[in-house]
Design a protein around this motif. Structure first.
Motif, PDB file in Angstrom:
ATOM      1  N   TYR A 112       0.822  -1.205   0.000  1.00 46.90           N
ATOM      2  CA  TYR A 112       0.000   0.000   0.000  1.00 46.90           C
ATOM      3  C   TYR A 112       0.861   1.262   0.000  1.00 46.90           C
ATOM      4  O   TYR A 112       0.628   2.166  -0.796  1.00 46.90           O
ATOM      5  CB  TYR A 112      -0.926  -0.027   1.213  1.00 46.90           C
ATOM      6  N   SER A 113       1.847   1.331   0.866  1.00 48.43           N
ATOM      7  CA  SER A 113       2.695   2.525   0.906  1.00 48.43           C
ATOM      8  C   SER A 113       4.123   2.165   1.313  1.00 48.43           C
ATOM      9  O   SER A 113       5.032   2.251   0.517  1.00 48.43           O
ATOM     10  CB  SER A 113       2.112   3.574   1.856  1.00 48.43           C
ATOM     11  N   THR A 114       4.307   1.739   2.559  1.00 49.21           N
ATOM     12  CA  THR A 114       5.640   1.366   3.027  1.00 49.21           C
ATOM     13  C   THR A 114       5.726  -0.158   3.124  1.00 49.21           C
ATOM     14  O   THR A 114       4.717  -0.847   3.036  1.00 49.21           O
ATOM     15  CB  THR A 114       5.937   1.993   4.409  1.00 49.21           C
ATOM     16  N   ASN A 156      -3.604   1.597  -6.083  1.00 48.68           N
ATOM     17  CA  ASN A 156      -3.376   1.907  -4.672  1.00 48.68           C
ATOM     18  C   ASN A 156      -2.024   1.435  -4.171  1.00 48.68           C
ATOM     19  O   ASN A 156      -1.826   1.343  -2.966  1.00 48.68           O
ATOM     20  CB  ASN A 156      -4.460   1.251  -3.801  1.00 48.68           C
ATOM     21  N   SER A 157      -1.102   1.106  -5.034  1.00 51.84           N
ATOM     22  CA  SER A 157       0.171   0.532  -4.587  1.00 51.84           C
ATOM     23  C   SER A 157       1.332   1.481  -4.838  1.00 51.84           C
ATOM     24  O   SER A 157       1.387   2.162  -5.853  1.00 51.84           O
ATOM     25  CB  SER A 157       0.443  -0.779  -5.320  1.00 51.84           C
ATOM     26  N   ARG A 158       2.263   1.441  -3.903  1.00 52.18           N
ATOM     27  CA  ARG A 158       3.461   2.279  -4.021  1.00 52.18           C
ATOM     28  C   ARG A 158       4.710   1.428  -4.234  1.00 52.18           C
ATOM     29  O   ARG A 158       5.665   1.877  -4.846  1.00 52.18           O
ATOM     30  CB  ARG A 158       3.614   3.116  -2.758  1.00 52.18           C
ATOM     31  N   LYS A 159       4.707   0.202  -3.709  1.00 53.65           N
ATOM     32  CA  LYS A 159       5.901  -0.642  -3.778  1.00 53.65           C
ATOM     33  C   LYS A 159       5.548  -2.028  -4.313  1.00 53.65           C
ATOM     34  O   LYS A 159       4.396  -2.444  -4.273  1.00 53.65           O
ATOM     35  CB  LYS A 159       6.543  -0.752  -2.398  1.00 53.65           C
ATOM     36  N   GLU A 219      10.340   0.667  -5.471  1.00 51.05           N
ATOM     37  CA  GLU A 219       9.249   1.634  -5.461  1.00 51.05           C
ATOM     38  C   GLU A 219       8.782   1.836  -6.898  1.00 51.05           C
ATOM     39  O   GLU A 219       9.592   2.060  -7.794  1.00 51.05           O
ATOM     40  CB  GLU A 219       9.724   2.950  -4.859  1.00 51.05           C
ATOM     41  N   TRP A 268       3.003   3.917  -9.898  1.00 54.32           N
ATOM     42  CA  TRP A 268       2.750   4.284  -8.505  1.00 54.32           C
ATOM     43  C   TRP A 268       1.309   4.785  -8.419  1.00 54.32           C
ATOM     44  O   TRP A 268       0.943   5.764  -9.044  1.00 54.32           O
ATOM     45  CB  TRP A 268       3.718   5.351  -8.070  1.00 54.32           C
ATOM     46  N   ASN A 269       0.478   4.086  -7.677  1.00 57.01           N
ATOM     47  CA  ASN A 269      -0.960   4.362  -7.561  1.00 57.01           C
ATOM     48  C   ASN A 269      -1.676   4.335  -8.913  1.00 57.01           C
ATOM     49  O   ASN A 269      -2.748   4.916  -9.071  1.00 57.01           O
ATOM     50  CB  ASN A 269      -1.225   5.680  -6.834  1.00 57.01           C
TER      51      ASN A 269
END
Length: 142
Positions: free
Chosen positions: A55-57, A92-95, A127, A132-133
């Motif tokens: 999701y983010s980290t 919705n994904s960052r990584k 990343e 990204w998203n």
């Protein structure tokens, strides 16, 4: 060189016909970006998934898959895995992480493996850049 009226008219007609022809655009080439660095995130790696999105980290919600997925719109980040849990994976994904069992993993901007894409090799994580998203599909090359 002097041109007679008949030849000049014919040349003008040909020029106008060529100018009036519709322009045909060739398909745009999708851009790609290598996003990998060596490493694994232990939750994804220990479950044996071939690819994971975060999701983010690295410590927040994740989703793991074993196969290509042409539309991530019906997949959700695992409940109880941190911020973003229960959210749709698509856009919705960052990584991303690609397991060492795979040769490479590709995250695409559009469904059905279309558009710009990010990629990394097995045993790497990174990343997202182009996706990204904006990740709509994923392909695992094995």
């Amino acid at each position: 060189m002097k041109m007679n009226r008949k030849a000049a008219g014919a040349l003008l007609a040909v020029g106008m016909a060529v100018g009036a022809m519709p322009l045909v655009a060739s398909p745009a080439q999708a851009a790609s970006k290598y996003v990998g660095t060596n490493g694994n995130e232990s939750r994804c790696y220990s479950k044996g998934y071939y690819v994971c999105f975060y999701y983010s980290t690295w410590s927040e919600a994740y989703w793991g898959g074993f196969n290509d997925n042409a539309n991530l719109g019906d997949n959700y980040f695992k409940s109880g895995t941190g911020s973003g849990a229960g959210q749709v994976v698509r856009n919705n994904s960052r990584k991303i992480q690609c397991d060492s069992w795979a040769v490479s993993c590709e995250s695409y901007y559009s469904p059905s493996y279309a558009g710009n894409f990010d990629y990394l090799y097995g045993g790497e994580r990174g990343e997202l850049y182009y996706t990204w998203n904006n990740n709509a599909s994923v392909r695992i090359i094995g």
